[in-house]
Design a protein around this motif. Sequence first.
Motif, mmCIF file in Angstrom:
data_model
loop_
_atom_site.group_PDB
_atom_site.id
_atom_site.type_symbol
_atom_site.label_atom_id
_atom_site.label_comp_id
_atom_site.label_asym_id
_atom_site.label_seq_id
_atom_site.Cartn_x
_atom_site.Cartn_y
_atom_site.Cartn_z
ATOM 1 N N ASP A 75 54.160 -15.803 26.775
ATOM 2 C CA ASP A 75 54.639 -17.186 26.927
ATOM 3 C C ASP A 75 55.792 -17.207 27.942
ATOM 4 O O ASP A 75 56.969 -17.106 27.580
ATOM 5 N N THR A 76 55.432 -17.306 29.211
ATOM 6 C CA THR A 76 56.441 -17.338 30.272
ATOM 7 C C THR A 76 55.897 -18.170 31.424
ATOM 8 O O THR A 76 54.758 -18.646 31.375
ATOM 9 N N ARG A 91 65.534 -16.920 36.867
ATOM 10 C CA ARG A 91 66.415 -16.037 36.087
ATOM 11 C C ARG A 91 66.530 -14.629 36.651
ATOM 12 O O ARG A 91 67.488 -13.920 36.332
ATOM 13 N N ARG A 110 57.950 -10.693 26.171
ATOM 14 C CA ARG A 110 58.256 -11.403 27.424
ATOM 15 C C ARG A 110 59.663 -11.126 27.952
ATOM 16 O O ARG A 110 59.951 -11.370 29.112
ATOM 17 N N ILE A 123 58.429 -8.799 32.018
ATOM 18 C CA ILE A 123 58.507 -9.532 33.297
ATOM 19 C C ILE A 123 59.430 -8.827 34.299
ATOM 20 O O ILE A 123 59.433 -9.161 35.478
ATOM 21 N N GLY A 174 69.179 -8.435 26.665
ATOM 22 C CA GLY A 174 69.354 -8.851 28.063
ATOM 23 C C GLY A 174 70.692 -9.481 28.365
ATOM 24 O O GLY A 174 71.351 -9.142 29.340
ATOM 25 N N VAL A 228 73.559 -6.877 28.321
ATOM 26 C CA VAL A 228 73.456 -5.972 29.479
ATOM 27 C C VAL A 228 73.819 -6.734 30.752
ATOM 28 O O VAL A 228 74.533 -6.214 31.612
ATOM 29 N N PHE A 229 73.365 -7.957 30.838
ATOM 30 C CA PHE A 229 73.661 -8.783 32.016
ATOM 31 C C PHE A 229 75.174 -8.908 32.219
ATOM 32 O O PHE A 229 75.685 -8.705 33.320
ATOM 33 N N ALA A 280 76.639 -5.609 33.295
ATOM 34 C CA ALA A 280 76.162 -5.234 34.633
ATOM 35 C C ALA A 280 76.889 -6.038 35.701
ATOM 36 O O ALA A 280 77.367 -5.478 36.699
ATOM 37 N N ALA A 339 67.957 -5.126 39.588
ATOM 38 C CA ALA A 339 67.656 -5.454 38.184
ATOM 39 C C ALA A 339 67.532 -6.950 37.997
ATOM 40 O O ALA A 339 66.739 -7.413 37.187
ATOM 41 N N ASN A 340 68.330 -7.681 38.745
ATOM 42 C CA ASN A 340 68.341 -9.137 38.601
ATOM 43 C C ASN A 340 69.049 -9.710 39.830
ATOM 44 O O ASN A 340 70.146 -9.267 40.174
ATOM 45 N N ILE A 355 72.644 -10.638 39.404
ATOM 46 C CA ILE A 355 73.614 -9.527 39.367
ATOM 47 C C ILE A 355 73.919 -9.079 40.800
ATOM 48 O O ILE A 355 75.067 -8.819 41.160
ATOM 49 N N PHE A 407 73.675 -0.070 37.904
ATOM 50 C CA PHE A 407 74.089 -0.190 36.505
ATOM 51 C C PHE A 407 72.861 0.059 35.632
ATOM 52 O O PHE A 407 71.776 -0.443 35.947
ATOM 53 N N GLY A 408 73.027 0.815 34.546
ATOM 54 C CA GLY A 408 71.867 1.073 33.702
ATOM 55 C C GLY A 408 72.223 1.462 32.277
ATOM 56 O O GLY A 408 73.395 1.486 31.883
HETATM 57 O O1 UT7 Z 1 68.358 -2.195 35.058
HETATM 58 C C1 UT7 Z 1 69.061 -1.917 33.898
HETATM 59 C C2 UT7 Z 1 70.038 -2.969 33.607
HETATM 60 N N1 UT7 Z 1 69.369 -4.168 33.194
HETATM 61 C C3 UT7 Z 1 69.821 -5.325 33.634
HETATM 62 O O2 UT7 Z 1 70.716 -5.371 34.427
HETATM 63 C C4 UT7 Z 1 69.186 -6.570 33.061
HETATM 64 C C5 UT7 Z 1 70.258 -7.544 32.632
HETATM 65 N N2 UT7 Z 1 69.744 -8.736 32.001
HETATM 66 C C6 UT7 Z 1 69.029 -9.693 32.654
HETATM 67 O O3 UT7 Z 1 68.666 -9.528 33.793
HETATM 68 C C7 UT7 Z 1 68.761 -10.993 31.949
HETATM 69 O O4 UT7 Z 1 69.516 -11.052 30.778
HETATM 70 C C8 UT7 Z 1 67.270 -11.256 31.614
HETATM 71 C C9 UT7 Z 1 66.486 -11.515 32.881
HETATM 72 C C10 UT7 Z 1 66.691 -10.061 30.866
HETATM 73 C C11 UT7 Z 1 67.152 -12.500 30.738
HETATM 74 O O5 UT7 Z 1 67.763 -13.608 31.398
HETATM 75 P P1 UT7 Z 1 68.833 -14.488 30.630
HETATM 76 O O6 UT7 Z 1 69.213 -15.565 31.565
HETATM 77 O O7 UT7 Z 1 69.918 -13.602 30.125
HETATM 78 O O8 UT7 Z 1 67.992 -15.111 29.460
HETATM 79 P P2 UT7 Z 1 68.250 -14.979 27.889
HETATM 80 O O9 UT7 Z 1 67.840 -13.643 27.393
HETATM 81 O O10 UT7 Z 1 69.632 -15.469 27.591
HETATM 82 O O11 UT7 Z 1 67.221 -16.061 27.369
HETATM 83 C C12 UT7 Z 1 67.360 -17.457 27.654
HETATM 84 C C13 UT7 Z 1 66.152 -18.199 27.061
HETATM 85 C C14 UT7 Z 1 65.890 -17.825 25.606
HETATM 86 O O12 UT7 Z 1 65.456 -18.981 24.946
HETATM 87 P P3 UT7 Z 1 66.463 -19.803 24.018
HETATM 88 O O13 UT7 Z 1 66.894 -18.836 22.942
HETATM 89 O O14 UT7 Z 1 67.593 -20.218 24.911
HETATM 90 O O15 UT7 Z 1 65.627 -20.936 23.517
HETATM 91 C C15 UT7 Z 1 64.759 -16.830 25.694
HETATM 92 O O16 UT7 Z 1 63.971 -16.810 24.538
HETATM 93 O O17 UT7 Z 1 64.969 -17.848 27.778
HETATM 94 C C16 UT7 Z 1 63.967 -17.368 26.859
HETATM 95 N N3 UT7 Z 1 63.186 -16.326 27.533
HETATM 96 C C17 UT7 Z 1 62.119 -16.612 28.309
HETATM 97 N N4 UT7 Z 1 61.532 -17.758 28.646
HETATM 98 C C18 UT7 Z 1 60.469 -17.702 29.472
HETATM 99 C C19 UT7 Z 1 63.393 -14.989 27.518
HETATM 100 N N5 UT7 Z 1 62.464 -14.380 28.281
HETATM 101 C C20 UT7 Z 1 61.674 -15.355 28.781
HETATM 102 C C21 UT7 Z 1 60.552 -15.355 29.631
HETATM 103 N N6 UT7 Z 1 59.989 -16.548 29.957
HETATM 104 N N7 UT7 Z 1 60.034 -14.228 30.145
#
Ligand code: UT7
Length: 332
Positions: A30-31, A39, A155, A159, A221, A224-225, A228, A258-259, A262, A314-315
Amino acid sequence: MSKITAAITAVGGYVPDFVLTNQILESMVDTNDEWITARTGIKERRILKDKDKGTSFLAIQAAKDLLTKSKVDPAEIDMVIMATTTPDMPVAVTGAYVATEIGAINAFSYDLMAACSSFLFGMSTAAKYIESGRYKKVLLIGADKMSSIIDYTDRSTCIIFGDGAGAALFEPNHEGYGVQDEYLRTDGGGRPHLKIDAGGSLLPPSHETIDNKQHFVYQDGRTVFKFAVSNMADVSEKILERNNITGDDIAWLVPHQANNRIIEATSRRMELPDEKVMKNIHKYGNTTSATLPLCLYDYEKVLKKGDKIVFAAFGGGFTWGSIYLTWAYDSE
Ligand code: UT7
């Protein structure tokens, strides 16, 4: 005798053919493309589909690309450092297999694991072997088959990651080019936020761990975000300060992919315009140990001798840091 610095003298890369697009992911979890793009900045990633091929396959292709382009005789390589988080197998060193397969018959090898900072920390290690004067050719490979540890029903992680490999050859330089400085950090308090619970000595594999899906990457996420963004920007700013240089002096930032948010936070803190930031996250996603060398692979043609370059990553762990290097050759 003049001081020996460790310069990168050749690069190579490889990504598998299969393209996993955001559109395909829309049919799996579901994405949607809009969310993923906004994002993360990722549009597609490459996946190694062959069931009988592991990380070594990716690494061998990247190393062979480097050897072909540079015309280096693999028998002259002293050492192969295999930076990876997804070794082919526990115990049997993946780097040893890779070294043998590419004809590096006179090299010794080991795997170096520091999650998404593996290649960055490997650069530090490779540089030290060269600076010691004992070794003349150190091949550093960053490769990960992330698809082997990702749950494609989750999800929040599926992704992000992709498969790929990149390689860089380190050699002694007597004109001062190469690695100038490093600032590397770790914090074990980060362990709960990015990990695979099972399969290691703490929780060996069992039917239960498989049923509980504990062999896949878990990432908090948001946490870590936060870490990072602040840590990658901090170390990159610090390395500039320590070397009395500013964003104006820097030709390129090579950030871990990673993002996109970041990456932008780091480049903003360094006061770097977008044109000085290497980016390929849109087409490969996060390839963990391969992000930095795949950037070099993609941008090699525009690099010039003397370019001042900052690498930052960063990891998991947490592990992070930055390395300041001057480029040693003009690409033909
Ligand atoms: O390389 C190693 C180091 N890793 C990193 O540096 C990764 C760091 N983290 C990130 O890049 C980000 O945190 C993510 C890309 C993983 C996630 O982005 P985010 O902006 O932090 O989203 P979130 O986890 O805060 O989720 C926001 C919303 C949530 O819904 P609610 O609770 O606000 O209703 C999630 O359930 O987005 C939802 N969500 C998604 N929606 C659609 C989470 N994943 C998805 C998805 N598609 N794939």
